[in-house]
Motif scaffolding. Structure first.
Motif, PDB file in Angstrom:
ATOM      1  N   HIS A  21       0.752  -1.277  -0.070  1.00 38.53           N
ATOM      2  CA  HIS A  21      -0.069  -0.059  -0.027  1.00 38.53           C
ATOM      3  C   HIS A  21       0.877   1.211   0.004  1.00 38.53           C
ATOM      4  N   GLU A  22       1.818   1.095   0.748  1.00 38.11           N
ATOM      5  CA  GLU A  22       2.622   2.478   0.908  1.00 38.11           C
ATOM      6  C   GLU A  22       3.555   2.614  -0.588  1.00 38.11           C
ATOM      7  N   LYS A  23       4.101   1.524  -0.991  1.00 33.45           N
ATOM      8  CA  LYS A  23       4.673   1.503  -2.207  1.00 33.45           C
ATOM      9  C   LYS A  23       3.788   2.344  -3.384  1.00 33.45           C
TER      10      LYS A  23
ATOM     11  N   ILE B 132       0.845   4.318  -2.816  1.00 36.20           N
ATOM     12  CA  ILE B 132       0.454   5.480  -2.531  1.00 36.20           C
ATOM     13  C   ILE B 132       1.724   6.413  -2.615  1.00 36.20           C
TER      14      ILE B 132
END
Lengths: 336, 782
Positions: free
Chosen positions: B737-739, B741
């Motif tokens: 998810h962090e990747k 966003i």
């Protein structure tokens, strides 16, 4: 100044992703031969234009070197790409409008390699790409340096109607390096950078020096990782990031707010939880605390830059050149 | 008064009468007139109609244009009568040289007829081609040839001289053949006759194999090895050597042969020898001596077969030598040589015939020895008697070697061999167990059996057995896991020595369509003690079908199913597997079943053998029993029936799904439907049906698992559901998810690998599309 070798794209060098402060795809037009165009990408348009025009000897400008074509004019820049890769993808699509997967077959206005050689075609293709399913999720903006180009966008000859974040300006005005323009209120290359520097110092102060909590999940944020062995492989870095819980942390860059968030917390907050839309939040959101307008790209940039700042020393990562970040680096050094 | 009255009356009558008559006349005349008028009218109409008819009937009948008659007539005769066509009139040519279409101008009939003629010629050609394709025995009949020749001329009226020459040569040949046809010796009669008895290499190999098998239990004599040495030239030898399972029968057979030969010799000794010589001659100059051979055929057609066979295989020179040898052999009874060939005189007999060219001296020696070898035969040969009277069917010959045999020694023909329908193979399979055949057909002599033309024997053998080993078996024992007990076709044996498949083997006499390939289907039923929700499944490539037979339908509620409930006795699934088997393979199959029966019989000493796969897997040691193995794997792996059988247990188990799922079974869709599905969802097309199925089923997992909506039919719906579940999946993982966003470029391979760990094997192309459509930056960089 030589064009920097692109680092971080090698498959095995460990590189932390950092949202570049500027990366743009530009369109050049030959002044003596107005039907000749050139499409390229750069983190530094003024420097790149000088390379094309031969003012800077170093740096490749092979295609624009031919006699009789110089000088080149920059017509427009699509910028604020969140990564170099996405900028290159846009560049490639723009260069190959007749076959890119980002323009649907039925929408294409450049049917083959040789068509679409007018300014109107170029502009329309930019508009098409900007509204494509992929690029419309990216926080892209367009700088237009010529009245004719702007008019072309407005006239919308090929009915490629789309909302484009246009800024009509003058190239020299925008990228002016003159000191006298420093205090101009107009958004410019310079003001942009000063703003970002301010934000960066703010973020460092708030996140690293302080001991904040995420304003959303209320978890304390510890940005100091346990020192671990140096990482020399990309896969190792990926594994490290996956195993260690090192959430990306960002901050509301409204100077009055400065609340700290987990990037993923904000991401979930700003997007629909049902998953039917892209996980990437809208370009502009409102801060959960202060309701200030926040660009998601800036938030991501803060988060990735903070992570890089924290991890590069503890993991002894090879020095990673952040595009156009010389100022930051020097400033950071000065600051600290 | 009376008179007057009467006179008056009469007069009155007379008046009346005359009046009446006159009126009669009038009416008659009117009638006649009318008739004449009618006749005239009908004549007119008929003549009018006749004109029409003449118009239809063509140019020949009534053509009121005399000038035109000659010109089209010329053309017509020229084109119709092929012989006159050769000299197509120069005048006509000149006439139409300037304008070729002038002939047709203004006359639709001419054009029509010309076209009709063209079409007709083409049709004839096609017909000729098709008929020639149908039966390879005859190339073209005479009529066809003529038609072809005609059509050639019709289509190429201006032939070069060489072509004309060749055409005339062909016609001459045809005429010649026609003449020769009358006395049945021509090419045509030969061509129409059945193909020659030459055995192909394959057949020979087959023969050799069986021969080896036979010889395995037997002491291989030196003469036999010699026979083996005569590879290609000795099909006849091999066939005969087959028929020597026992010394006893073999001697008798040889006797019979001798009786035949001597029969010929005694009846028509002069003819026989002259026939030999003349037959050699007859190859060069065709068939004047055929009549004599026919005479010999009457005496014993098997003899004729031998001769024809040899004639086919051997060149003329050797034939001459052979004839000479034979003559000499009859004259010189070398009894000394008998000893060397006593063990296997028959094979030795055959050697010289085929090896004459190479070993002339030897063959002379051998043949002479053989001719004189068995004293019995010599004595018997002196007695002119019918063949049947001599032959005693060798009933007691051991039959162990032939893999499958009848249970009863009585001549009930239940040959389990799936007779190949090819002529040569038919011949071979026919004699695969020659002893048995000899019994049943009462043909005694193996030489006689060699005759494929003897239709009555052929009919006996041309049985095609579609073996459907349909066994309803119930197994009571239970293995550790109650899931599956596979019971294979039980094999009984009634006889001590011979095994028979109890299964009802339908016998079919197949007298015709020899060249047609037959599909042999073998059906097996397996009873599996468990609940399987089996979809009907066809595997075209590997050629078997899977059906679940209707039993008490037990619908498994996958949610409420308790693991132990499978042990319920009611949960019986009968799976029927229909397999397409090759002709040879099926033979092996039956063999395998026999072996199986033997094995089990050996193990358990029971008449009824029940094979339990899980508990006694050692019983299945046969490499080709895919189905069994699959079922085995299937039963072992499928400990809980709710689980969908993975593809690694068996490639085909996709069809076998337990539990109720909303998943479309893509394996049931046709390839076209799959393609349509790809198009509908705008998936990137992939090669191969198997791959398509896997792609679709993997993708469909994403929406069937998430909610119970019906399968999306549009691209938007598809993307909505699939992207939704993918987004939820990715969004639940902090790392990915962090990747996303933070706009980090994703590597598609890494994403795929991670998604794979979540149970979805998605294509990179599809993930690329997912990323693109959602604005996730992704690269294919390795």
């Amino acid at each position: 100044m030589p064009r920097r070798p692109s680092t971080g794209t090698q498959s095995d060098t460990p590189a932390l992703h950092v949202v570049p402060s500027f990366y743009g795809v530009y369109l050049l037009q030959s002044e003596p031969k107005p039907s000749s165009f050139y499409i390229g990408s750069t983190p530094d348009p003024p420097r790149r234009l000088r390379q094309h025009n031969g003012d800077l000897k170093a740096g490749g400008a092979y295609r624009t070197k031919r006699a009789g074509f110089r000088p080149w004019r920059m017509l427009l820049v699509v910028y604020d790409f969140p990564s170099k890769v996405s900028a290159l993808q846009f560049e490639h699509s723009f260069q190959h409008c007749h076959e890119t997967r980002h323009i649907k077959q039925e929408e294409r206005i450049s049917k083959n390699k040789l068509s679409g050689r007018t300014l109107h075609h170029k502009v329309a293709n930019v508009a098409l790409l900007l509204r494509s399913s992929y690029f419309r999720h990216l926080p892209l903006k367009v700088l237009v340096f010529e009245e004719a180009v702007y008019n072309s966008f407005m006239n919308n000859k090929f009915v490629t109607c789309s909302h484009v974040d246009l800024l009509n300006t003058n190239f020299n005005e925008y990228f002016s390096v003159m000191e006298k323009d420093l205090d101009s209120t107009v958004d410019s290359w310079k003001t942009r950078h000063t703003n970002e520097n301010e934000i960066w110092s703010m973020a460092k102060e708030a996140v690293i020096l302080g001991s904040p909590r995420c304003a959303l999940c209320l978890e304390p944020i510890e940005q100091v990782p346990e020192t671990s062995s140096p990482i020399s492989k990309r896969s190792d870095l990926q594994r490290y990031l996956q195993s260690e819980s090192l959430p990306l942390v960002t901050m509301c860059y409204n100077p009055q707010c400065r609340d700290v968030f987990h990037l993923s917390c904000l991401g979930h907050r700003f997007t629909n939880s049902d998953g039917f839309q892209s996980l990437i939040p809208a370009t502009v959101n409102r801060c959960c605390s202060c309701n200030a307008k926040l660009e998601w790209r800036t938030l991501a940039k803060i988060a990735t830059k903070l992570r890089y700042y924290v991890l590069k020393d503890s993991l002894q990562l090879p020095s990673q050149v952040l595009e156009n970040d010389d100022n930051y680096e020097s400033q950071n050094v000065n600051d600290s | 008064m009376v008179d007057s009255e009467s006179q008056n009356d009469f007069a009155n009558d007379g008046d009346n009468d005359s009046y009446f008559v006159s009126t009669q006349f009038e009416s008659k005349q009117e009638e006649i007139m009318e008739k004449e008028l009618q006749k005239l009218q009908t004549g007119q109409t008929v003549s009018q109609l006749l004109r029409f008819r003449s118009g239809i009937s063509g140019l020949t009948s009534v053509t009121p244009k005399p000038v035109k008659v000659s010109r089209p007539g010329l053309r017509k005769t020229g084109s119709r009568k092929s012989k006159k066509n050769q000299s197509m009139s120069a005048m006509v040519k000149e006439r139409f040289k300037t304008d070729k279409y002038a002939y047709f101008s203004g006359d639709q009939r001419k054009i029509d007829e010309f076209l009709r003629r063209l079409e007709g010629s083409e049709d004839i050609e096609n017909m000729a081609m098709s008929t020639s394709g149908k039966d390879g025995s005859c190339l073209f009949t005479r009529d066809e040839w003529i038609c072809i020749v005609q059509s050639i001329k019709l289509r190429f009226p201006e032939l070069s001289t060489t072509k004309k020459k060749s055409l005339s040569a062909i016609t001459r040949q045809i005429n010649k053949q026609e003449k020769e046809n009358e006395d049945e010796n021509s090419i045509w009669s030969q061509a129409r006759s059945l193909p020659s008895l030459e055995l192909t290499d394959e057949d020979l190999k087959w023969l050799y194999d069986l021969d080896d098998e036979q010889m395995a239990n037997r002491t291989i004599t030196s003469s036999m090895t010699e026979v083996d040495g005569n590879d290609d030239h000795s099909p006849f030898v091999m066939t005969l050597s087959q028929t020597t399972p026992s010394q006893l029968s073999h001697i008798k057979e040889s006797d019979s042969l001798y009786s035949q030969e001597t029969n010929v010799q005694t009846t028509e000794p002069a003819d026989h020898q002259s026939g030999h010589m003349q037959r050699c001659h007859s190859q060069t100059a065709e068939g004047k001596t055929q009549s004599k051979i026919l005479e010999i055929e009457i005496v014993s057609d098997s003899e004729e077969e031998i001769e024809s066979l040899i004639r086919n295989t051997e060149p003329d020179s050797s034939e001459d030598v052979y004839g000479a040898n034979e003559v000499s052999s009859h004259q010189v009874p070398a009894v000394d040589a008998l000893a060397s060939f006593q063990s296997f005189p028959f094979a030795a007999d055959m050697i010289p015939r085929n090896n004459v060219r190479d070993k002339e001296h030897e063959s002379l020696h051998i043949s002479s020895s053989i001719r004189s070898s068995p004293a019995q035969s010599l004595t018997q040969s002196q007695v002119p008697s019918s063949i049947d009277s001599i032959i005693e069917p060798p009933c007691e010959s051991p039959r162990k070697m032939s893999p499958i045999r009848d249970t009863q020694p009585e001549p009930v023909i239940t040959s389990p061999f799936k007779t190949p329908t090819k002529k040569s193979k038919e011949l071979l399979s026919k004699y695969s167990s020659p002893v048995k055949n000899s019994i049943h057909n009462n043909m005694g002599s193996p030489v006689a059996m060699m005759v494929p033309r003897s239709s009555e024997s052929a009919k006996h053998v041309e049985e095609i057995i579609v073996s459907s080993d349909e066994e309803s078996v119930y197994s009571t024992a239970k293995s550790v896991f109650p899931s599956a007990q596979i019971v294979i076709s039980e094999v009984e044996d009634e006889d001590e020595e011979f095994y028979e498949i109890v299964s009802s083997i339908p016998e079919k006499h197949k007298p015709t369509a020899a060249a047609k390939k037959r599909k042999l289907l073998q059906t097996s039923r397996y009873e599996v003690v468990s609940n399987f929700n089996i979809n009907d499944y066809d595997d075209d490539q590997r050629g078997f079908k899977l059906r679940k037979l209707e039993t008490k339908p037990i619908i498994i509620d996958s949610d409420n199913e308790i693991a132990d409930s499978e042990e319920d006795e009611k949960n019986l699934s009968i799976i029927e597997i229909t397999r397409e088997v090759e002709a040879e393979e099926s033979e092996h199959d039956t063999e395998y079943l026999i072996n199986l029966g033997k094995q089990v019989e050996g193990n358990s000493k029971m008449n009824t053998s029940v094979l339990q796969v899980p508990s006694s897997p050692s019983s299945i040691t046969f490499g080709r029993t895919d189905i069994l193995k699959e079922l085995e794997a299937f039963s072992n792996s499928d400990l809980d029936t709710d689980r969908t059988i993975n593809s690694n247990t068996s490639k085909n188990s996709n069809a076998i799904k337990s539990g109720t799922n909303q998943t479309i079974d893509f394996t049931l869709l046709s390839t076209k439907e799959l393609q349509e599905r790809f198009k509908k969802w705008e998936l990137k097309p992939v090669q191969g049906r198997q791959r398509m199925v896997s792609v679709l089923s993997e993708v469909s997992k994403l929406f069937t698992n998430s909610f119970n909506d019906p399968v999306p039919e549009t691209r938007q719906g598809f993307e909505g559901t699939v992207y939704g579940s993918l987004n939820r999946l990715v969004g639940s993982n902090q790392y990915w998810h962090e990747k996303i966003i933070s706009f980090e470029p994703l590597r598609v391979s890494e994403l795929r690998d991670w998604i794979c760990t979540k149970g979805y094997e998605l294509e990179e192309d599809f993930l690329m599309r997912y990323c693109d459509d959602n604005g996730y930056c992704c690269t294919r960089q390795p």
